[in-house]
Design an enzyme around this catalytic site. Structure first.
Site, PDB file in Angstrom:
ATOM      1  N   GLU A  81      36.071  40.039  32.974  1.00 53.77           N
ATOM      2  CA  GLU A  81      36.383  38.737  32.401  1.00 53.77           C
ATOM      3  C   GLU A  81      35.111  37.928  32.460  1.00 53.77           C
ATOM      4  O   GLU A  81      34.491  37.797  33.523  1.00 53.77           O
ATOM      5  CB  GLU A  81      37.485  38.029  33.187  1.00 53.77           C
ATOM      6  CG  GLU A  81      38.005  36.818  32.431  1.00 53.77           C
ATOM      7  CD  GLU A  81      37.987  35.521  33.228  1.00 53.77           C
ATOM      8  OE1 GLU A  81      38.664  34.581  32.805  1.00 53.77           O
ATOM      9  OE2 GLU A  81      37.287  35.436  34.253  1.00 53.77           O
ATOM     10  N   ASP A 110      63.058  32.592  48.202  1.00 51.89           N
ATOM     11  CA  ASP A 110      62.239  31.421  48.549  1.00 51.89           C
ATOM     12  C   ASP A 110      61.664  30.729  47.309  1.00 51.89           C
ATOM     13  O   ASP A 110      60.844  29.811  47.427  1.00 51.89           O
ATOM     14  CB  ASP A 110      61.118  31.798  49.542  1.00 51.89           C
ATOM     15  CG  ASP A 110      60.130  32.797  48.944  1.00 51.89           C
ATOM     16  OD1 ASP A 110      60.329  33.247  47.795  1.00 51.89           O
ATOM     17  OD2 ASP A 110      59.151  33.134  49.639  1.00 51.89           O
ATOM     18  N   ASP A 155      37.046  39.167  37.704  1.00 48.68           N
ATOM     19  CA  ASP A 155      37.076  37.741  37.407  1.00 48.68           C
ATOM     20  C   ASP A 155      35.668  37.174  37.202  1.00 48.68           C
ATOM     21  O   ASP A 155      34.765  37.470  37.976  1.00 48.68           O
ATOM     22  CB  ASP A 155      37.743  37.050  38.615  1.00 48.68           C
ATOM     23  CG  ASP A 155      38.049  35.595  38.374  1.00 48.68           C
ATOM     24  OD1 ASP A 155      38.921  35.304  37.544  1.00 48.68           O
ATOM     25  OD2 ASP A 155      37.424  34.733  39.040  1.00 48.68           O
ATOM     26  N   ASP A 165      43.078  42.473  40.601  1.00 48.69           N
ATOM     27  CA  ASP A 165      42.193  41.404  40.155  1.00 48.69           C
ATOM     28  C   ASP A 165      41.123  41.250  41.222  1.00 48.69           C
ATOM     29  O   ASP A 165      41.441  41.036  42.392  1.00 48.69           O
ATOM     30  CB  ASP A 165      43.003  40.103  40.016  1.00 48.69           C
ATOM     31  CG  ASP A 165      42.468  39.213  38.918  1.00 48.69           C
ATOM     32  OD1 ASP A 165      41.242  39.052  38.861  1.00 48.69           O
ATOM     33  OD2 ASP A 165      43.272  38.690  38.127  1.00 48.69           O
ATOM     34  N   ASP A 197      57.303  37.804  44.159  1.00 48.20           N
ATOM     35  CA  ASP A 197      56.707  38.647  45.195  1.00 48.20           C
ATOM     36  C   ASP A 197      56.695  40.123  44.774  1.00 48.20           C
ATOM     37  O   ASP A 197      57.211  40.488  43.715  1.00 48.20           O
ATOM     38  CB  ASP A 197      57.459  38.459  46.534  1.00 48.20           C
ATOM     39  CG  ASP A 197      58.972  38.508  46.321  1.00 48.20           C
ATOM     40  OD1 ASP A 197      59.440  39.514  45.755  1.00 48.20           O
ATOM     41  OD2 ASP A 197      59.675  37.539  46.695  1.00 48.20           O
ATOM     42  N   HIS A 250      47.375  33.831  32.066  1.00 48.21           N
ATOM     43  CA  HIS A 250      47.769  32.765  32.995  1.00 48.21           C
ATOM     44  C   HIS A 250      46.900  31.524  32.883  1.00 48.21           C
ATOM     45  O   HIS A 250      47.114  30.567  33.615  1.00 48.21           O
ATOM     46  CB  HIS A 250      47.711  33.321  34.418  1.00 48.21           C
ATOM     47  CG  HIS A 250      46.305  33.690  34.807  1.00 48.21           C
ATOM     48  ND1 HIS A 250      45.601  34.701  34.189  1.00 48.21           N
ATOM     49  CD2 HIS A 250      45.446  33.158  35.715  1.00 48.21           C
ATOM     50  CE1 HIS A 250      44.388  34.770  34.709  1.00 48.21           C
ATOM     51  NE2 HIS A 250      44.270  33.856  35.637  1.00 48.21           N
ATOM     52  N   ASP A 251      45.874  31.563  32.036  1.00 46.31           N
ATOM     53  CA  ASP A 251      44.960  30.425  31.908  1.00 46.31           C
ATOM     54  C   ASP A 251      45.166  29.635  30.619  1.00 46.31           C
ATOM     55  O   ASP A 251      44.469  28.644  30.394  1.00 46.31           O
ATOM     56  CB  ASP A 251      43.505  30.917  31.915  1.00 46.31           C
ATOM     57  CG  ASP A 251      43.060  31.415  33.279  1.00 46.31           C
ATOM     58  OD1 ASP A 251      43.607  30.953  34.293  1.00 46.31           O
ATOM     59  OD2 ASP A 251      42.161  32.279  33.319  1.00 46.31           O
ATOM     60  N   ASP A 300      61.301  36.757  42.053  1.00 49.40           N
ATOM     61  CA  ASP A 300      61.467  36.518  43.491  1.00 49.40           C
ATOM     62  C   ASP A 300      62.502  37.496  44.048  1.00 49.40           C
ATOM     63  O   ASP A 300      63.501  37.793  43.393  1.00 49.40           O
ATOM     64  CB  ASP A 300      61.937  35.060  43.690  1.00 49.40           C
ATOM     65  CG  ASP A 300      62.231  34.745  45.148  1.00 49.40           C
ATOM     66  OD1 ASP A 300      61.662  35.408  46.036  1.00 49.40           O
ATOM     67  OD2 ASP A 300      63.030  33.810  45.377  1.00 49.40           O
ATOM     68  N   ASN A 352      63.224  37.389  47.762  1.00 50.53           N
ATOM     69  CA  ASN A 352      63.701  36.987  49.100  1.00 50.53           C
ATOM     70  C   ASN A 352      64.108  35.519  49.167  1.00 50.53           C
ATOM     71  O   ASN A 352      63.959  34.868  50.199  1.00 50.53           O
ATOM     72  CB  ASN A 352      62.649  37.323  50.163  1.00 50.53           C
ATOM     73  CG  ASN A 352      61.373  36.529  49.942  1.00 50.53           C
ATOM     74  OD1 ASN A 352      61.143  35.997  48.852  1.00 50.53           O
ATOM     75  ND2 ASN A 352      60.555  36.427  50.961  1.00 50.53           N
TER      76      ASN A 352
HETATM   77  C1  NOJ Z   1      39.308  33.044  35.789  1.00 46.19           C
HETATM   78  C2  NOJ Z   1      40.743  33.127  36.202  1.00 46.19           C
HETATM   79  O1  NOJ Z   1      41.483  33.749  35.180  1.00 46.19           O
HETATM   80  C3  NOJ Z   1      41.209  31.734  36.504  1.00 46.19           C
HETATM   81  O2  NOJ Z   1      42.592  31.670  36.708  1.00 46.19           O
HETATM   82  C4  NOJ Z   1      40.437  31.228  37.693  1.00 46.19           C
HETATM   83  O3  NOJ Z   1      40.770  29.881  37.927  1.00 46.19           O
HETATM   84  C5  NOJ Z   1      38.938  31.334  37.487  1.00 46.19           C
HETATM   85  N1  NOJ Z   1      38.544  32.588  36.909  1.00 46.19           N
HETATM   86  C6  NOJ Z   1      38.190  31.167  38.782  1.00 46.19           C
HETATM   87  O4  NOJ Z   1      38.406  32.272  39.626  1.00 46.19           O
HETATM   88 CA    CA Z   2      59.737  35.417  47.286  1.00 42.21          CA
END
Ligand code: NOJ
Ligand code: CA
Length: 550
Positions: A253, A22, A197, A95, A26, A330-331, A18, A20
Site C-alpha cells: 500500500e 461485547d 501499510d 496487515d 473478533d 476501510h479508509d 462479534d 462474545n
Molecule cells: C493506511 C491504512 O490503511 C490506514 O487505515 C492507516 O490509518 C494508515 N495507513 C496509517 O497506518
Molecule cells: Ca467481541
C-alpha cells in the site's frame, strides 16, 4: 505463490462479526462466517491489523507485533482461524504496519524512559529550531508531523500519522531486521503473506529538510517522504532475506504511489512486491488540500474516472507491473454512495463496480459488506469514532477557517467511519453483527440491506459477485489476458476487452444514472447482465454487461 489469480477479501475485524457479546468484532466471529467467504469464492483473507494496539488508529498503531489484541481473542483463536481457513482452501494475509509503531511499543517506551536509550535511533528524534518543530511537514491527519518529547525540553519525534504512531527509522539496521523477524514469525505460523501499510513512506529525505520553507504553515512534504530511492533498497533487502525460505504474497500500500512508483515497487523481476494497491480512483474527488478538501468532495467526472482506469490498465500492461484494484476499503466512504447511486440504483451501481473490479487486469480486493451493497451511514458528531475524522474537524476550522457547520458536513461526507459500520448479516437487532450495542453505530438501513435478504432476492448482489468470481477463475483472460480499452471517448460507458488464446470478453458498464446508447458490434453470448432484458446498443442506468465474444 501465484498472486495474479487470487480473490482477496478484506476484513476489518472490529466490525465484521462479534462472537462474545461485547459489541466488538473478533476472530471467533470471523471463524463463524468462513463459509460465506468460501461460498463467495475467496482465496485469501486480508485481515486489517489484529495485533495488540491502543487503538488510536484502530490497529494501525501496533504495540506488540507478536500477539493478538484481547478485543479480538487469543493466539489460539488465531491458530484455529488459520486452520479452518486452510481446510476451506483459503489463506490469511496479515496487515504489516512497518512505517511506524505505536508509542506504547516497548521500543518506544524504552525511549521515553531513558534519554540515552539505543532505541532512540530506531525512531526520528530531532532537536527543534528556534522553538519550532524540526521541520514544516504536515501530518497525514492534519497538524504538525512532530510530537514533543516529554523527556527532553527541545526534542521532538516524527509522527506522520496520529501523534501516537511513531515513524520508524529504516536507516537503522535493527529496525530492518526486526520487521523481517515479525514476518518470519507469522510465516512460520503459516500465513500466506502481507499487505504492507504505507510501504512507500519508509524512507525519508536524508536530513529531514523543510518542504518549501518559504511557505507559511505546515506543508505536505510528498517528495521528502514518499517513494524515495532508498525505499526500494529497503524492500529488496527485506524480501531478499525471506524469499528463499518462504513462499508468500506481498501487497504494497503506497500513499499516492503513481504509475512510475508502482512500476518499480511491483515491477516483475524487481525483487520487490507482487502488487501495489492503486490509489488514484480514490483521489479523484480530493483537492490540493487532500481528502477533506471541501471544494471537491464527491465531484468527479466519468471521463476522468475512465482515464484513470485506462491509464493504470494500459501502463501496467506495457511496463509489466501488477496492481491490486478495489472499490472499497476501510479508509474510504462506500463506493456506491460516492461514485454510484445508493438509493434508486443501489443494486445496479453495486453490480457495476463489482463487475469492473472483478474483470480488470490486476488482483481484485473485495471489502466486507460490498458484496451486499452496503452504503454510507449518516453519523452525528458524537457517533464519530475515527481519529482522522475527529482531528480534521478541528483542522478544517483552525487552519482552513471553515465554520463549524461546514466542517461537520465535510467530515460527514468523507469519514472513514462509513466503511467501518458493522457488517449487516440479517435484520435482527444490530444486524446480526452482535447481540450487544456495537462499538460504532449500525447503519439503520440494515433492515432492508443485509446478507440474509440479499441471498433470497431476485437481484442478489452476492450472487452477482459469486458469478463474476467464478468466471474470473474459469478464464485466464481475466487475469493474465490482454486488456484493450473500447469506446474510449464515450461519455457514460466504460468498456474494454479482455482476451487470451482461450477466450475473449467484452465488458460494458454504464457509469451514469441515465440511459446510454452505444454504437458497437457486440456479437457473442451475454454471460452476465444486471438487467433481465438486455437491449442491443443500449445500457440502462448503471447497467453492467459481460459478453463472451469468443
Ligand atoms: C493506511 C491504512 O490503511 C490506514 O487505515 C492507516 O490509518 C494508515 N495507513 C496509517 O497506518
Ligand atoms: Ca467481541
Amino acid at each position: 505463490m501465484d498472486y495474479k489469480n487470487k480473490i482477496i477479501y478484506q476484513i476489518w475485524p472490529r466490525s465484521f462479526q462479534d462472537s462474545n457479546h461485547d459489541g466488538i468484532g473478533d476472530l471467533k466471529g470471523i471463524l463463524r462466517r468462513l463459509d460465506h467467504l468460501q461460498d463467495l469464492g475467496v482465496d485469501l483473507i486480508w485481515l486489517s491489523p489484529v495485533y495488540c494496539s491502543p487503538n488510536t488508529d484502530y490497529g494501525y498503531d501496533i504495540s506488540d507485533y507478536y500477539n493478538i489484541h484481547p478485543d479480538f481473542g487469543t493466539m489460539a483463536d488465531f491458530d484455529a482461524l488459520l486452520t479452518e481457513c486452510k481446510k476451506r482452501g483459503m489463506g490469511i494475509v496479515m496487515d504489516l504496519v512497518a512505517n511506524h509503531t505505536s508509542d506504547q511499543h516497548p521500543w518506544f517506551q524504552a525511549c521515553l524512559n531513558d534519554p540515552n536509550s539505543p532505541y532512540r535511533d530506531c525512531y526520528y528524534f530531532r532537536e527543534d529550531i528556534n522553538d519550532k518543530e524540526p521541520n514544516n511537514w504536515i501530518s497525514m491527519f492534519g497538524g504538525s508531523a512532530w510530537t514533543k518529547d516529554p523527556l527532553k525540553p527541545r526534542s521532538w519525534y516524527l509522527t506522520t500519522f496520529t501523534p501516537h504512531q511513531c515513524d520508524l527509522n529504516w536507516e537503522n539496521p535493527r529496525v530492518r531486521e526486526e520487521i523481517a523477524n515479525v514476518m518470519r514469525f507469522w510465516l512460520d505460523k503459516g500465513v500466506s503473506g502481507f499487505r504492507m501499510d504505507v510501504i512507500n513512506t519508509i524512507a525519508k529525505q536524508p536530513g529531514l529538510p523543510s518542504w518549501h520553507p518559504e511557505k507559511k504553515g505546515y506543508q505536505f512534504a510528498k517528495e521528502f517522504m514518499t517513494n524515495l530511492p532508498q525505499s526500494h533498497a529497503y524492500i529488496q533487502e527485506l524480501i531478499g532475506k525471506l524469499s528463499n525460505d518462504y513462499d508468500f504474497i506481498t501487497i504494497g500500500e503506497g500513499m499516492m504511489a503513481d504509475n512510475d512508483a508502482c512500476a518499480l515497487y511491483a515491477g516483475e523481476q524487481r525483487g520487490e512486491l507482487n502488487m501495489m494497491i492503486m490509489f488514484d480512483l480514490h483521489l479523484q474527488d480530493c483537492g490540493p488540500l487532500g481528502k477533506y478538501d471541501f471544494r471537491k468532495l464527491y465531484h468527479w467526472t466519468i471521463p476522468g474516472f475512465k482515464s484513470i482506469i485506462f491509464r493504470w490498465q494500459t501502463d501496467s500492461q506495457k511496463r509489466n507491473y501488477w496492481v491490486a484494484n478495489y472499490m472499497n476499503n476501510h479508509d474510504q466512504p462506500r463506493s456506491i454512495s460516492r461514485f454510484g447511486n445508493d438509493r434508486q440504483y443501489r443494486v445496479e451501481s453495486a453490480k457495476a463496480f463489482a463487475l469492473m473490479n472483478l474483470t480488470l487486469r490486476g488482483t481484485p480486493l473485495v471489502y466486507q459488506g460490498e458484496e451486499i451493497g452496503m452504503t454510507n451511514c449518516h453519523l452525528e458528531q458524537d457517533e464519530w469514532r475515527d481519529y482522522e475524522a475527529i482531528n480534521i474537524y478541528g483542522t478544517l476550522q483552525t487552519m482552513m477557517h471553515l465554520p463549524k457547520f461546514i466542517a461537520k458536513k465535510v467530515v460527514q461526507r468523507m469519514t472513514r467511519d462509513h466503511a467501518r459500520t458493522p457488517v449487516q448479516w440479517d435484520d435482527s437487532d444490530y444486524a446480526g453483527f452482535s447481540d450487544h450495542q456495537p462499538w460504532i453505530k449500525v447503519n439503520p438501513n440494515y433492515k432492508q440491506i443485509n446478507l440474509k435478504s440479499d441471498l433470497v432476492s431476485e437481484t442478489s448482489i452476492n450472487r452477482w459477485y459469486k458469478q463474476a468470481i467464478a468466471l474470473r477463475k474459469t478464464y485466464s483472460a481475466f487475469n493474465t489476458g490482454a486488456m484493450k480499452p473500447v469506446l474510449v471517448h464515450h461519455k457514460q460507458i466504460l468498456a474494454y476487452q479482455r482476451s487470451d488464446e482461450q477466450a475473449e470478453f467484452l465488458i460494458l458498464i454504464n457509469l451514469s444514472g441515465s440511459p446510454a446508447h452505444f454504437d458497437l458490434k457486440t456479437e457473442g453470448r451475454i454471460l452476465m447482465d444486471s438487467y433481465t432484458d438486455p437491449q442491443p446498443r443500449l445500457l440502462r442506468p448503471y447497467e453492467a454487461r459481460l459478453i463472451q465474444i469468443r
